[in-house]
Each structure stands twice: as C-alpha cells, then as structure tokens.
Design an enzyme around this catalytic site. Structure first.
Site, PDB file in Angstrom:
ATOM      1  N   MET E  75     -34.444  43.584 -22.165  1.00 60.83           N
ATOM      2  CA  MET E  75     -34.813  44.179 -23.422  1.00 60.83           C
ATOM      3  C   MET E  75     -35.724  45.683 -23.585  1.00 60.83           C
ATOM      4  SD  MET E  75     -34.537  41.515 -25.299  1.00 60.83           S
ATOM      5  CE  MET E  75     -33.369  40.231 -24.571  1.00 60.83           C
ATOM      6  N   ASP E 131     -31.840  47.579   2.789  1.00 55.34           N
ATOM      7  CA  ASP E 131     -30.226  47.331   3.333  1.00 55.34           C
ATOM      8  C   ASP E 131     -29.805  48.154   4.395  1.00 55.34           C
ATOM      9  OD1 ASP E 131     -27.575  46.700   2.810  1.00 55.34           O
ATOM     10  OD2 ASP E 131     -27.313  48.825   1.743  1.00 55.34           O
TER      11      ASP E 131
END
Lengths: 160, 160, 160, 160, 160, 160
Positions: E75, E131
């Site tokens: 949104m 990561d």
C-alpha cells in the site's frame, strides 16, 4: 467438491508447495483480443506496411510480460521460461467490426504449468495495443481473455 | 485522420514528450470481470465469509499492478500514483452464470492520464482470481476489460 | 580538486540529497554503437525492409531501459521521465566495416539531470542488438558509449 | 547464410524455444572499460586506499545487473545464475591516459549461454562508475564492450 | 479510537488517496541492528581495514532497498526519493556481545512521509549483512527495527 | 577461523559459484514480530473478524517478498522457489504487551539454501504490518528477526 489449494490453515493465501512435482516439458496457449475502431485498423495496417509497427511493440511487451508473471501474480511460482511467442491476427466481421486476435504460446521444462504466463503475455500485449492506439479510440475493449490449451501436466486441457 | 503519436520519424515507437503538459489531478476507472463456474462462486463465498479471501489477494495484486504499469507497458510514462482502489461485485444472471465484476480507480496529480494504470490494475486483479481458482475451473474467462471513465486531462471521457 | 559527492563521512556511497535543487526541464542525449559483420548488416536490412525488425525490439528495450535506470544504477535518483527516444543509423566505412550508431534522447521536468538515463537507454539498446544478432556474429563490439549533450542543469554540456 | 532465429513467421521477435537443449555448466566472460581523466584516477585511488571505494559500488551494481539481464533484454531467457564476479584493473598508457578495465565472469548450470549476462554485468558496472565520477569528468567514455570467452555450449568461443 | 485508513468499504486494502496533501520536504530516519558473534566482528573489522568491506555492500543494498519500497510494501505510494544514506556503528557491550547498529536517513520533497522507505533501507541493509556473514555465524539476530524520527508531515515524530 | 566466502581476490563482493552443489529439497523457516499498542491489537482483531484483514495483505507481501530476495539482497542467488507460507500469531504478555509473531517457511529444490528467502518473507510481512498500522501507533517495533530452522543443505540448523 474440491477446495482451494492456495490457502493455509489460517485462511491466508500461500504459494503451494510443488517440490514433489516432476520436471516435464509443459506448454500453454492463451488468447486475448482488442476490438478497435476502423480508424485504428487503418492506421495499424498502414504502419505495419511501412513503418511504425504497433504489433512489434506489443509483441515485445507480451514476451517481457510472460517473464514478469511471478512478479505480478502473487501466488505464481517463478519459472525459468524456455520459450515465448505471441501472434496477431485481424478478425473483421461482416458488420465491419475490427478485432485484433492475440495468441500467446509459452513453453517450460519445469514442475508446474504455464497457463498464467500465457494469460499474462496475452493480457500485456493487449494492454500495450490499447496504450499505443488510445489517442485514436477510447472505446477499445480488451478480451475476452482465456486459456486455449495446456499440455504436459497431470492432465492436458483444450478449450472446447 | 489523426496519426499515431507514439512513433518517431524512423517509424519506431518512442515515449512521447509530455514535459509541456500541466500537473492536474487526474483520475481513471476501468472494469474487468471473470466469469466462473458455480463451484468457484460457492467456494469464494464460503472463503470470504470465513477464511481464505480470494478477493483480498486479488486486491493487493491489482494495487501493486497499478504501480508496475510503466514497467510493463513499454511506452507508458512513470507516474507517482496518489491513490488506487479496486472493488469486486458479483453479477449472477437469470441463467445462473456467475461473474466477478472488477472496478479499479486510480488517481494522480501529474501531467498525463492514468487509464493505463486503471486497466492494468483491473487486469492484474482478474489474472490473480484466475490463478487462485484455476484448480476448480479451467474454463474461466477474463474480460471484457475497458476504461469506464477518465477525468482531469484535456477532455474527460465517460464510456457510453 | 573537487571531491566525490557520492560518499558519506564513513566513506560509503550515498544517494546525494537533491531536495534543494529546482525542477527544470532537463534533457540529455547519449550515443552508443554496435560494430557488426557484413552478414549482420545484410540480415538486418533485409528484415527491416520486410519483416523481423531488429531495431524495433532494440528501441523498446532502450526506452524500457531508461525507465529502469534508478533500479540498475545504485546511486541514481528515481525520476518520472517525460520523454524517451532512440534512433538508429548505419555507418559504413570505406573499408566496408559496418556500425549501427545508436542515439538516445531523454527529457524530464525534474531536479536532477538525465545523462544516466540516456546512457542506460543507449547501452540497453546496444545489448539488445547484440543479443538478437549473436547467432550470426560473435565478434560484435559495443561502444564507445558516451554523453553527447545535456541541457537544463547548472551548466549545459556538449561533447567536443 | 544463416537466418535470425529470433523472429516468428509474422516477422516479430520471439523468445526462442530452448526446452530441447541440455543443462550443462556454461561460463561467459565479458569486458568493458571506462576511460577517465587523471583527476578521476587520482580520486578513485585515494578513495580505494582509504575510504569511498567506487569499485565496491560498481561491483555490486554489476552483479545485480547480471541477475536483471532477462528483465532488461527482451528476448533473453531467465536463468538461475550460479556465480558472478567482476574485476577492475587500471590501464595507464604511455601518453598518460587512464582506463578502468572491467572483466566480468558468469557461470550457470543451464540450457543456454550466459554471454548476455556477462555483457550486462560489465555494462552496468561501467555505467555505475560513470555515475559516481560524472561530477569530476563529463568526457568519460564507456567501452568498447565485448565477449571475451564462452564455454559449455555447442561450441566454445574465445575472442581472437 | 481511530480507524484504519487503508481499507475500503468492502474491507479490502487500498492505496489511500494523498492527492490533496501538499509537497513538503520530508525526512525520516530508522534504525535496525545485527547482533553477531565475535568471529564475525573480527572478520568484518579485518575486511574493512584492508579489503572486503561488508558494510560497502550492505550500504548499496540499503539504498537500493529504499528505492524499491513501493514495489515491496503493497500500500506504499511510489515516491521519487531525493536522498538516502545509511550508517553503520559497532556497539560492543561490557559482556562482549557485538552489534552492528544501522541508521538510515531518507529525504523527499513530496506529499507523504518516508518512514517506510527508511525502515526498508535499514531492514535491507541488515538482511545483506546477515547474508554475507551467515557462513560464519547462523545465530545472528536482526533488529529490533523501528523509526527514530520523522519530520515535514502534519506532525513531527521523535522516538522517546 | 573461516574466511568470508563472498569476496574475490580484489576484496570485492562476488556471487559465490554454486554450480558444483547438488539439487536437493531445502527448507528454511524464519521468525519476525511486530510489537504494537493495544489499540492496534483491537483494530486488527476487529478487522480480521469482519472485514479489513491486515494479515491478508501482509501475507501477500511476505510471499512476494520471498520471490524478490535475489533482487534485493546483492549476493543472493536467484532461485525458483517451490513453496512459501507465512503464519501470524498473537503473543500477549502478562503485562498486556501485544506482539504479532510472524513465521515464514520457504521450500526449494535447488543447489543453495533458502534462509535469506525466509528472512526476507518475514521482514517484508513485518514491514507491511507496520505500514498498515502506522496511523494508529508510531512506536511499533519490528523484530527480533532470525532463522528458526534450515534443512536439506550440508548441515541442518535449528535455532537453540
């Protein structure tokens, strides 16, 4: 009656687990169309014969759209598509209404079907034609859009 | 007869220069639909009343699709959309055919219209419904898809 | 000697604050090229005169590439581009070497320049030509690629 | 003389069907370059030795660019890349011209080659260097850009 | 009690209409963190002092993440961000626990706030650190993540 | 002490070569959370029981976020995910603090793990909850966010 497979026990959508399904060569074909005013027909034909090919742009959009399917349709699995093609044909009725018939074909060696990719290719191609011709005709209508054919999965499908 | 504005002198498509156009509040509304089997109707209704709301997913897809319009439709100008909504209504004919009517509305303060964003929102919402219900019904048909209304540009448009 | 503006005090890259800069109409033009074998030249010419227009695909890629600039180049500001065009010209030397000259033009009403968008459009168009002709000629070379011209910012630039 | 494989019988581009091709380990390497003013050379060296590493940003852009190849180049097949690396070397001529030599390497276990991914990685890295140094030097030139080497397909290729 | 503004009368989410809101310069700052093992701390410090700067990659990811906010958060309104920065600081407790403190700052001249962009920048930077260090330490924890400060809207906000 | 594997000999990040690793079915699960004011709790509960389901939107965002992981995290390998699910649970402490517990699960048949995809799904779901509730409560805090479990790689992992 079969249930939706796309919902988890909390009632929210999930991307269904397909890790057990086998890699097979799968194809799908879909169809869309754009009905246009005679003026649009004349201009596209003139462009295609000389320069300014609406279909060339729409074709590229359709192929790129197929590659974006998993990015656009929330529960679609990402797939490394092996081939995509889009074809355009004119249908002119006796009452002189003009329609562009769009046919997409998608192929993958993978573990789920590609009907969504075929539908997205055809829809994107149709939207692109609308975009490029909307200065001439605001009343254009896209579709109906549907799956024509599907092979390589548990069961083949051919629209009747 | 007006010419296509989307082509340069070499006959190739370009993104038309709109830098001279004024920023105004512009809206567009588009419509698509998905005709479904009674079984799909029953399942969606059951899901919406309890859990597993197909329309909630399709709504999100439609709104995100509107934001992706310039990424999908080659000659569309990128626009910072100010508002997007999608609505779903059932249409059940006397012959007991079931259709989901999709209505999108898009608003921007910008220098070009948003009919392509409205069409892309409605199309993406329709494709998502197809994806989530295709295990139940392969004969679903999307569309017709078209612009309902457009305000705020050089001239307003209302589909007759 | 001026310092890089793209680094913060920790020595890491940042997206430079341009909120104080004014919205003006800015343009940039860039050039790239693809040197190809005679066989590619012949095939492209034949395709363009009849069917199968390599440049039509490359053009679409270049325009869509311009729109993706801020998604590809890490420190580029997102900009709502107002116009993009790409042109192709053949340059054939006396020694019969064949080059496709690619010229892009980008326009925006905004608060930073669009030379990166012009360079990205030209580079993407060149890469697409390479992709579509690589089955015929693996020795193709892209570039040099550079900015031709820039207007509308603090100071104009014209490549000497 | 071979024909383009990228066009369908309507003369429009398609994504070629590669579903019959075998999965093999494929590699490709490409090269690009950016020629810069001495001032840029001095600044980059100073940054790299202390803080503000232009190459670190360009490296990330090149690797992410390789992953975006099928999203940028219309007829490219999506591929799940297995490895990407980018290297930078300075070339300083006797006449004291300064060039950054960019070398990319891409690896995949898949059914089509990765030369487009290697070219896109090198091009994106070059464009990012341009972006980060353009405040110092507007005359920078990117390229030539080309494929150095390719292994694992029907026939290997090594640029002569 | 205030209602959610993000839902339409059918109870589905919509992108709220902000076309009536004024363009002002708005800023937001957010914080995240990654708690790591001593081994990760040692390696990052060693890399930063010589070569292999984890923070340089994380910084680029954070800035590009800010630009992708409207593509990721359904949104969120698309915004042409004017500036993004990310900073990293080590926090070492008396008990010798090691945390990387991530602080993002985002600026826009626009008609809605940028706290989601600041949160997305900080979150993406944190995920990237995870990561790059996960081979050394699987127990790393990201966050808490929150808004630090917000200016330029109806009312400013400062986390107490 | 193990070294980072993500850096090349020049000290710049690379996408590590995984072409030698085997395709196995791999899963990962991650957790995030959002701590919210009682007012948010009341509104979400009311919405979920009737209309306006915050979790439905957050769920879609989480699943689409998982698919975008390689586009957001620079050194992540692109993977064709086979399944993604996200679950939401309320945790209410004795002191009446309210937290939404987010649990993601990701599955792939591939040659590298999916913990980054699980973390990205959980983080994106959390950011979306923040976005949809921020008008009610600016003090919401996201996280801690971490990997719960990982199977199918060289060694399994279970958070202690």
């Amino acid at each position: 009656m079969s249930d939706f497979t796309h919902f988890n026990e909390q009632g929210h959508a999930k991307m269904v687990d397909i890790s057990e399904k086998n890699d097979t060569v799968r194809t799908a074909s879909a169809r869309s169309s754009v009905s246009v005013a005679k003026e649009v027909y004349d201009q596209i034909q003139e462009g295609a014969n000389k320069k300014g090919d609406v279909f060339a742009v729409s074709q590229v959009a359709g192929i790129m759209g197929a590659k974006k399917t998993a990015d656009i349709i929330p529960m679609c699995h990402p797939l490394a598509l092996n081939g995509v093609d889009v074809q355009f044909d004119w249908h002119i009725s006796k009452e002189e209404t003009y329609s562009i018939i769009i046919t997409s074909e998608v192929k993958v060696k993978g573990n789920t079907g590609v009907e969504m990719e075929a539908l997205t290719a055809a829809s994107t191609a149709a939207l692109t034609i609308y975009d490029m011709c909307k200065a001439l005709d605001k009343e254009m209508t896209i579709g109906p859009t549907y799956v024509l054919k599907k092979t390589g999965g548990k069961s083949d499908y051919q629209r009747s």
